[in-house]
Design an enzyme around this catalytic site. Sequence first.
Site, short mmCIF file in Angstrom:
data_model
loop_
_atom_site.label_atom_id
_atom_site.label_comp_id
_atom_site.label_asym_id
_atom_site.label_seq_id
_atom_site.Cartn_x
_atom_site.Cartn_y
_atom_site.Cartn_z
N ASP A 138 -3.64 -17.68 -4.63
CA ASP A 138 -4.74 -16.92 -5.22
C ASP A 138 -4.42 -16.53 -6.66
OD1 ASP A 138 -6.56 -16.76 -3.01
OD2 ASP A 138 -5.20 -15.34 -2.06
N HIS A 191 8.36 20.67 -20.58
CA HIS A 191 8.71 22.06 -20.85
C HIS A 191 8.81 22.90 -19.59
CE1 HIS A 191 6.14 20.46 -24.16
NE2 HIS A 191 7.12 20.90 -24.93
N ASP A 221 -15.60 -14.39 -0.08
CA ASP A 221 -15.24 -15.79 -0.34
C ASP A 221 -14.38 -16.41 0.76
OD1 ASP A 221 -14.47 -18.24 -1.35
OD2 ASP A 221 -14.20 -17.51 -3.39
N HIS A 268 -5.96 -22.53 -0.09
CA HIS A 268 -4.84 -22.29 0.83
C HIS A 268 -4.52 -23.51 1.68
CE1 HIS A 268 -4.98 -18.29 -0.64
NE2 HIS A 268 -6.20 -18.07 -0.20
N HIS A 299 -13.19 -20.45 -0.45
CA HIS A 299 -12.00 -20.91 -1.16
C HIS A 299 -10.85 -21.24 -0.21
CE1 HIS A 299 -10.16 -17.03 -0.33
NE2 HIS A 299 -9.05 -17.42 -0.90
S1 FES Z 1 5.29 21.62 -19.67
FE1 FES Z 1 4.78 20.86 -21.61
S2 FES Z 1 3.82 18.94 -21.16
FE2 FES Z 1 4.33 19.76 -19.24
FE LIG Z 2 -7.23 -16.32 -0.92
#
Ligand code: FES
Ligand SMILES: [Fe+2]
Lengths: 442, 183
Positions: free
Chosen positions: A361, A104, A206, A214, A209
């Site tokens: 990962d 709005h 970690d 890797h 791992h």
């Molecule tokens: S102006 Fe109505 S929800 Fe933002």
């Molecule tokens: Fe990793």
Amino acid sequence: MALDIRGLVDAKQGTVDPRIYQDEEIYQQELKNVFARCWLFLAHDSQIPNPGDYMTTYMGEDPVLVVRKRDGSVGVFMNQCRHRGMRLCRADAGSAKSFSCSYHGWTYDLSGNLVGVPSEDDAYHNEINKAEWGAIKVAQVDNYRGFIFGTWDPTAPPLIDYIGDFRFYFDAFADRTEAGTELLGGAHRWVFPANWKFAAEQFCSDMYHAPISHASAVLALTPDDQDVDEEVFPMEGMKGRQFSSELGHGTGFFVESGDVLANIVGQKPADWFQGGNPEAVERLGDARAQRMRGAHATLFPNFSFLPGINTLRIWHPKGPNEMEVWAWTLVDKNAPADVREAQRIGTGRTFSVAGMFEQDDGENWSEIQRVLRGHMARQSSFNVQMGLGHEWHDDPDFPGKVNRVYCEMAARGFYRRWADMASGMSWDELMASVGAAVEVSG
Amino acid sequence: MTAQLESSPVTSVDAELQHQIEQFLYLEARFLDERRFEEWLDLFSDDIHYWMPTRSVRYERELDKEFSAPNEVAHFDENKRALEERVTRIRSGMAWAEEPPSRTRHMVHNVIIEPGDSPAELLVRSNILLYRGRLDRDVDLFVGFRQDVLRRSEDADYGWLIARRAIYLDQTLILAKNMSIFF
Ligand code: FES
Ligand SMILES: [Fe+2]
């Protein structure tokens, strides 16, 4: 029935209950007691250099706008219109003079104050008090060496106390030169079908791992004449250190190993990071400037980074079963052009959604998450016992509670902090336990 | 009517050339889908630049900032050696994101050919739709367009080499847990 979240983590025995990764009720407690109270990393100064520059991000699941105001300070407010709740800004980033709601038309200035309402005289009879209907502002915003953090909690301790004893290690990444650091443009952002804590914990604690998960990337990037076990990922834990903070932060790195960093990110950025930037060496000292190699780190709860590889990322929670990774590449502002360029390529090639390291990962975390759909799979604890009781506090180079690099001490610290926070423990209690621990450790 | 069509830029490309280029791109897609990565690598010139920028959501007036710039981060920013390293990784048997392997299907469409910078080169634009199935339930769809530079080469097995590839995906946030595949 009230959930005993603290009971789900036993840091003394080294066990966690898998429901912490999967349960919807626990997740809601986590959003409320962890993400709405902790200091969370939001953005880096270099992402919003000029007045009007903004980016959108999340604190937990709450969307926020991070805006450079006209006076140079940073405003952070909920990315939500106060009229009927529409998301105010739907771009990831940009530059604006104000934010106008697309529903709005309520309009907010760069600080989130409501400054315009269509037909204010005719429709509202000039009776709306705009001062009351500004966007919801984040309670505290602070900047540590170019890293912008915010918290929804007005009673949270100052950021510097929240970082606490982790500051020594964070500085090796964040406070290398007077000029500071900056992020390269562009971001890697992707979705993981897994709980955010798997990622945060791994970066916290970690190293274990890496040689397995890797293995393929290490193999592909290691020159033929190098011995992986000796020179890249030494399997001897005393060749590295892990640090755990009572505040939940953690890091781990090698102190002796030749080329782990160079093999991952490239020789130029590795040399620059490990001693090649003279100002950083002067400022940080030898241990931090030259002997924090191939480091992983997490600043509790969900901000992780790899010093030297220089990826940093936020693990955004998206429900108990999913996260988003938002990752960037950091460079020293005073880095030479060829170092920057090599860093840009080397980091992206290894740690990103297509990165040769990071691809694997994702497979681990998403499959753990899938297994946890099973009722029985959630009935037995996970093991977080590595290195239990073997920490020391008097390391000559690395202060605080430290241990061997292959260790789960920092994971125990992470989960204990998480359980304390998620269960709603007050800041007084949370910070008192830290003080006591620091006293005990002398 | 015929005269009008013939003089239109839309039909200015020789039908035989169009056919040849399309077949070349189909062959490339087939190599990828059949995991013949070594043969796929041979389709690229030694000076290949294989690049996929990142992308972000921007308002219309800032759409010029939508893709990351060449000096910013990228999903792929690869030379030949880097592409070879990716293949070495996949072939190691320990690349867990590709072991068990993904199942891919590369659909290549809307191939548009324009003259390149030199007589030996063509600018080839194509849309791609890439399906990736993984394990038993992972499904990923990647849609985007590619801008290639194809270079005529007498030494190349198939007459052409890909000398540049830029891939622009239609996702900003990547809705996949990884991109362990090629585009
Ligand atoms: S102006 Fe109505 S929800 Fe933002
Ligand atoms: Fe990793």
